[in-house]
Design a protein around this motif. Sequence first.
Motif, short mmCIF file in Angstrom:
data_model
loop_
_atom_site.label_atom_id
_atom_site.label_comp_id
_atom_site.label_asym_id
_atom_site.label_seq_id
_atom_site.Cartn_x
_atom_site.Cartn_y
_atom_site.Cartn_z
N TYR A 155 48.50 15.54 -26.99
CA TYR A 155 47.69 14.94 -28.04
C TYR A 155 47.33 15.97 -29.10
O TYR A 155 47.61 15.82 -30.29
CB TYR A 155 46.38 14.39 -27.46
CG TYR A 155 46.48 13.08 -26.75
CD1 TYR A 155 47.38 12.11 -27.15
CD2 TYR A 155 45.63 12.81 -25.67
CE1 TYR A 155 47.45 10.90 -26.48
CE2 TYR A 155 45.71 11.60 -25.00
CZ TYR A 155 46.61 10.64 -25.41
OH TYR A 155 46.67 9.45 -24.76
N ASN A 175 50.73 8.23 -29.56
CA ASN A 175 50.06 9.24 -30.38
C ASN A 175 51.00 9.83 -31.43
O ASN A 175 50.63 10.01 -32.59
CB ASN A 175 49.51 10.34 -29.48
CG ASN A 175 48.62 11.30 -30.22
OD1 ASN A 175 47.75 10.90 -30.97
ND2 ASN A 175 48.83 12.59 -30.01
N THR A 207 44.71 10.17 -32.05
CA THR A 207 44.34 10.65 -30.72
C THR A 207 43.43 9.67 -30.00
O THR A 207 43.63 9.35 -28.83
CB THR A 207 43.63 12.02 -30.84
OG1 THR A 207 44.55 12.97 -31.38
CG2 THR A 207 43.15 12.51 -29.48
#
Length: 452
Positions: free
Chosen positions: A33, A177, A199
């Motif tokens: 992420y 993501n 995120t």
Amino acid sequence: MSKTKDMTAGNPTKLILFFAFPLILTNLGQQLYMIVDSAIVGRGVGVKALAAVGATDWIYWMLLWAIQGLTQGFAIYAAQYFGRKDYDGLNKVIAMSTLLCAVFGMLFTLLGLAVEKPLLTLMQTPADIYDGAVTYLTAMIFGTLIVIAYNMAAAILRALGDGKTPLIAMCIAAVLNILLDLLFVISFQMGILGAALATLISQLVSFLYCFFVIRKLPYVRASRSHFRPDGSMISVLCRFGIPLALQNFLIGASGTMYQAAINVQGSVFVAGVTANNKVFGLLESSSLSLGAAANTFTAQNYGAGNIKRMEAGVKASLKIVVLLALAVTGFVLLSREFLLQIFINPAETDADLALEVGKRLLTIISCGMIVLYLLNVFRCIVQGFGNSVYSMISGILEAVARVVVARIGMVTASTKLLFLTEPLSWVSGLVFIAGAFFVVRKRVYAVYGREQ
């Protein structure tokens, strides 16, 4: 078919390895992420945008680690009930943990919004990246309830021996993501804010997947009666969770002092340290995963009273972690320049200086990996024995060492000392927790007896 695992029977080494492996992949996915955010921001927006995101690292880690400590503490209690096959108690733990997470999530959100700007100012965040840092941090703090919900769901699953579901959830979310980063940051040109939104949305998907899996478990049937506030249960959960949350919070708080010492070196220096931090997140994830595996193994067998198996699990965990630390160190030393260039475009102005800073710091950090790995695993084992206070003290010592060394480095303008700050703080925490392990171990034997 249930993916949960009873660790009170079977070969300890195999159980820990097979449980740790999906956790390692999960933590790598979670780090993805931040890595994807930073890579897209750094190479797509610029070095100063990367520095703005990096300037928030320790403040956000302070919040995130507190959440992870809290949920990990709650999950230790769940693992003990699961180990002794008390499923009604397990459901009560899950219900009370859910209520506590909602309360703490709201408190963390309000606290984070109140202190973000004063902390960024206190840390002497460079003026040319201050606004970007505020934008990113504010968005992430507003997503605190999402983050605590995912971490609690994943912690419960790990306590029940299920390391695969969090992995699947993270794989799905990691792909999402990346797609959302490209959409928000590149296509919609939302910059830093777009990276934060990508995120949080991805982590929400992770939580929903874990939640639906938990609901399908045959022995997780929390009813309204389980959600009635139980003072004694809440007290025990807080006794487990709050010391770990405080431990992680203090470590994060000490990191803000370290970040302040970094910030005064200028935005280019900050960018180099930020690139190192993103690589470091990947390096640390393996030790955290092994620690979680050792924690679940220890907690389940502690709940079942299987002291000999706990001893075998400790020995297996330490052997695995030493070998893994050496392998990670070798890999990083051979590939450090390539890893750093994921975040910093070599063709950009001042990129050479940022890369040199990152390379020097990453060399020192990687050589200290074995200390960090042992520190994390010893802490998790002690927690599995049912003691979170010694782990907290270890965290306090680590935090104090980090602040002292960083402050000396800041006052003396010694970048060499700044580079040594992290390894020296790990040594401080390890010395205490290793000694505490033998104290706790002796107490457990006094209660259960060495021979069974």
